[in-house]
Every structure is written in C-alpha cells, then in structure tokens.
Design a protein around this motif. Structure first.
Motif, short mmCIF file in Angstrom:
data_model
loop_
_atom_site.label_atom_id
_atom_site.label_comp_id
_atom_site.label_asym_id
_atom_site.label_seq_id
_atom_site.Cartn_x
_atom_site.Cartn_y
_atom_site.Cartn_z
N MET A 30 -14.34 74.67 63.13
CA MET A 30 -13.24 75.60 62.90
C MET A 30 -12.06 75.32 63.81
SD MET A 30 -14.32 79.18 64.79
CE MET A 30 -15.53 79.64 63.57
N GLY A 31 -10.89 75.70 63.31
CA GLY A 31 -9.70 75.74 64.15
C GLY A 31 -9.49 77.18 64.56
N ILE A 32 -9.04 77.42 65.77
CA ILE A 32 -8.88 78.79 66.28
C ILE A 32 -7.42 79.03 66.65
CG2 ILE A 32 -9.63 80.46 68.01
CD1 ILE A 32 -12.21 78.88 68.25
N TYR A 33 -6.88 80.16 66.20
CA TYR A 33 -5.48 80.53 66.43
C TYR A 33 -5.40 81.91 67.06
CZ TYR A 33 -4.52 76.76 63.10
OH TYR A 33 -4.46 75.55 62.47
N LEU A 34 -4.35 82.14 67.81
CA LEU A 34 -4.05 83.47 68.34
C LEU A 34 -2.95 84.07 67.49
CD1 LEU A 34 -4.23 85.72 70.47
CD2 LEU A 34 -2.51 84.47 71.79
N ARG A 35 -3.23 85.20 66.85
CA ARG A 35 -2.25 85.88 66.01
C ARG A 35 -1.54 86.94 66.85
NH1 ARG A 35 0.64 85.27 61.52
NH2 ARG A 35 -1.21 84.36 60.52
N PRO A 36 -0.23 86.80 67.05
CA PRO A 36 0.50 87.79 67.85
C PRO A 36 0.44 89.18 67.22
CG PRO A 36 1.82 85.82 67.49
CD PRO A 36 0.63 85.72 66.58
N ASP A 37 0.22 90.18 68.03
CA ASP A 37 0.33 91.57 67.58
C ASP A 37 1.33 92.25 68.50
OD1 ASP A 37 -1.01 91.85 69.97
OD2 ASP A 37 -2.94 92.33 69.04
N GLU A 38 1.48 93.58 68.39
CA GLU A 38 2.48 94.28 69.20
C GLU A 38 2.22 94.09 70.68
OE1 GLU A 38 2.80 98.33 68.12
OE2 GLU A 38 3.42 97.93 66.05
N ARG A 39 0.96 94.16 71.05
CA ARG A 39 0.61 94.01 72.46
C ARG A 39 0.97 92.61 72.95
NH1 ARG A 39 -5.26 93.16 74.67
NH2 ARG A 39 -4.90 93.15 76.89
N THR A 40 0.62 91.59 72.13
CA THR A 40 0.92 90.22 72.51
C THR A 40 2.43 90.00 72.64
OG1 THR A 40 -1.01 89.55 71.24
CG2 THR A 40 0.50 87.81 71.91
N ALA A 41 3.18 90.58 71.70
CA ALA A 41 4.64 90.41 71.73
C ALA A 41 5.23 90.99 73.01
CB ALA A 41 5.26 91.08 70.51
N LYS A 42 4.68 92.12 73.46
CA LYS A 42 5.18 92.74 74.69
C LYS A 42 4.86 91.88 75.91
CE LYS A 42 4.97 97.53 73.06
NZ LYS A 42 4.29 98.82 73.22
N VAL A 43 3.65 91.30 75.90
CA VAL A 43 3.24 90.47 77.04
C VAL A 43 4.08 89.21 77.13
CG1 VAL A 43 1.35 89.12 78.02
CG2 VAL A 43 0.89 91.37 77.05
N PHE A 44 4.33 88.60 75.97
CA PHE A 44 5.00 87.31 75.97
C PHE A 44 6.48 87.38 75.60
CE2 PHE A 44 0.53 86.30 75.49
CZ PHE A 44 0.37 85.34 76.48
N GLY A 45 7.00 88.57 75.39
CA GLY A 45 8.43 88.70 75.12
C GLY A 45 8.88 87.96 73.88
N GLY A 46 8.06 87.97 72.82
CA GLY A 46 8.46 87.30 71.58
C GLY A 46 8.40 85.79 71.64
N LEU A 47 7.57 85.26 72.52
CA LEU A 47 7.50 83.81 72.71
C LEU A 47 7.13 83.08 71.43
CD1 LEU A 47 7.40 81.31 74.57
CD2 LEU A 47 5.03 81.87 75.04
N PHE A 62 -3.19 76.76 76.61
CA PHE A 62 -3.45 77.43 77.89
C PHE A 62 -2.16 77.55 78.70
CE2 PHE A 62 -4.51 77.40 82.42
CZ PHE A 62 -5.34 78.50 82.48
N ASP A 63 -1.36 76.49 78.71
CA ASP A 63 -0.09 76.53 79.45
C ASP A 63 0.81 77.64 78.91
OD1 ASP A 63 -0.93 74.46 81.01
OD2 ASP A 63 0.18 72.92 79.91
N ALA A 64 0.87 77.76 77.58
CA ALA A 64 1.70 78.81 76.98
C ALA A 64 1.16 80.19 77.31
CB ALA A 64 1.78 78.61 75.47
N LEU A 65 -0.17 80.34 77.24
CA LEU A 65 -0.78 81.64 77.51
C LEU A 65 -0.66 82.02 78.98
CD1 LEU A 65 -3.99 81.12 75.39
CD2 LEU A 65 -2.27 82.87 74.98
#
Length: 262
Positions: free
Chosen positions: A121-138, A207-210
């Motif tokens: 499998m390939g694994i992706y992180l799907r941005p949600d509201e919480r993620t958007a707040k943490v990463f500022g819309g990255l 990992f660098d982005a996260l």
C-alpha cells in the motif's frame, strides 16, 4: 530354499498439488488466488508436497515461503509458513525492515479486503481542519504521500471492535508514520513500488514536511535571503536593504516629508 518375499506394493492416490504461477523469493507472501491446484498421482505415503485438502482444512487465505520457489513447480511442505504460525511476522520480515502495528482508526475507510495480507500500500496524510491549523495551509488540501510499497503483514480485530494492522516499513517510513498519526487521518492506496532508495526519499521528505509545525519554523528553514523594501516619494525612489532598521528609516522619511510640506 525359502520363498522370497514379494515386493510391497505402493498405493497411488489422486490429489491436487499446489503449483506456483510465478517465481517467488524467500519471505514472499502468496495469496490463495496465486496458487494453481494441479491434478497429480502420488504414493499414499508421499508427504513431500502441499495438497489441496490440507490447504482447505487450514482455512488459509495466504501462506509465506521460507525459500525461493520457481514458477510451475509443486510447492513442498517444508518451505511453507502458515499464517497462523505464532512467529509468522518474524519469519517473513525482510532485511532492513521493521514491523509496526497501527490502529485502524488512524486510517480513513481502511478495509482488510481492499488491502489483504501480502499486498502493498501507499500511505497518505489527508489534511483536515486540525492539520490545516497546525501547518498553516501548507498542503493546500493535497494529500501528503508518507510512504509507498509498504507490505501488509497482519490484520487483528479485537473484541471491542478495534482493528489493528501490522505493516512492514523502513526506518524512515516508521518515523514519518509516527509523526503523521499525531496530526491527521491517514489514507491507503494500492502500491506496487518496492524500490528501497525511492521509498526512503519519499518518507524522509514527508517527515521533513511534518516536522515543520508552523509557518515560523518553515521560514526559519528557508535560505538566508536579504530582504529589502522600496519607498516611493513622488518621483523619487529609495531602496532600503537593512530590514532591522526599516522602521526607523520609514519614520525618518515620513518626518522629512512632513517638514517639507510645512
């Protein structure tokens, strides 16, 4: 002279033997659909090869292999690792890989039938509201690829309905997955890539982005570029290169303009 003993007759039985559709390497996981059941006649005391009845009695949907097996050859019992073997994960884990167990709740709509044991499998992180707040819309609502070519080793459903899966990952993928679980929902897709160098690059980039938890850290890691501003005073144009003294310069320019106006 006594009578010579008659040679013991060997009873022959008709069976179905497991024959491999393609070449496999040691530690490969083979689903039931990848096995051809071929009609054969063998002696009743021949226990060398895996037979259809034994496979059905086990209720097996997959097996793993202890050693390489060539396409078209009958499968011997001594190379089979059964899925219910208590050491199954240790037996099939490939060199330079680790096993990680993840709660299915970390994934969105993850189902065992879509990603059976042995599949990649390939694994992706799907941005949600919480993620958007943490990463500022990255990510701008684009899923971030965490890993690819990750093999599923096991599914376990606990009594309370929670679903766990065990994945075979590289060190870089392990770090990226651990980080990703803290900030959003994971999604899985079908993946066949298993090139280790490529997988490491993808996981390290994720990992660098996260690791950048907010815009400030992202800016802190940008190249050191000299910033400047341009000040317009009628037809006159002034460039201010020293950002640290920008405010005092602007104050001085404004005061000069006001003096001239008076």
């Amino acid at each position: 002279m006594g009578k010579s003993a008659k040679p013991k007759s060997v009873a022959m039985i008709d069976v179905k033997l497991a024959v491999m559709r393609q070449d496999y390497e040691a530690t490969d996981i083979v689903s039931a659909a990848e096995i051809i059941w071929s009609d054969a006649s063998i002696s009743s005391d021949d226990e060398q090869f895996l037979q259809y009845n034994e496979f059905i009695d086990k209720g097996a949907s997959y097996i793993a292999l202890k050693s390489p097996v060539k396409s078209g050859t009958a499968l011997r019992r001594d190379v089979v690792i059964w899925g219910d073997n208590r050491n199954f994960i240790q037996e099939v884990l490939k060199p330079s890989h680790k096993a990680i167990s993840i709660n299915g709740k970390a994934f969105s709509a993850l189902l065992p039938q879509n990603h059976p044991v042995g599949s990649k499998m390939g694994i992706y992180l799907r941005p949600d509201e919480r993620t958007a707040k943490v990463f500022g819309g990255l990510y701008n609502n684009v899923p971030l690829k965490i890993a690819q070519g990750v093999r599923v080793l096991k599914w376990v459903e606990h009594s309370k309905g929670s679903l766990f899966l065990t994945l075979e990952v590289l060190d870089a993928e392990l770090e990226a997955l651990m980080q990703a679980q803290r900030v959003g929902v994971l999604e899985a897709s079908t993946s066949t890539s298993h090139d280790i160098a490529t997988r490491n690059l993808i996981a390290q980039a994720a990992f660098d982005a996260l690791h950048f938890k907010n815009k400030k850290k992202i800016l802190d890691h940008q190249p050191n570029v000299k910033r400047h501003i341009i000040v317009y005073r009628g037809a006159a144009v002034e460039r201010i290169d020293n950002v640290e003294t920008t405010f005092s310069k602007l104050v001085q320019v404004t005061n000069d303009a006001m003096d001239k106006a008076q």
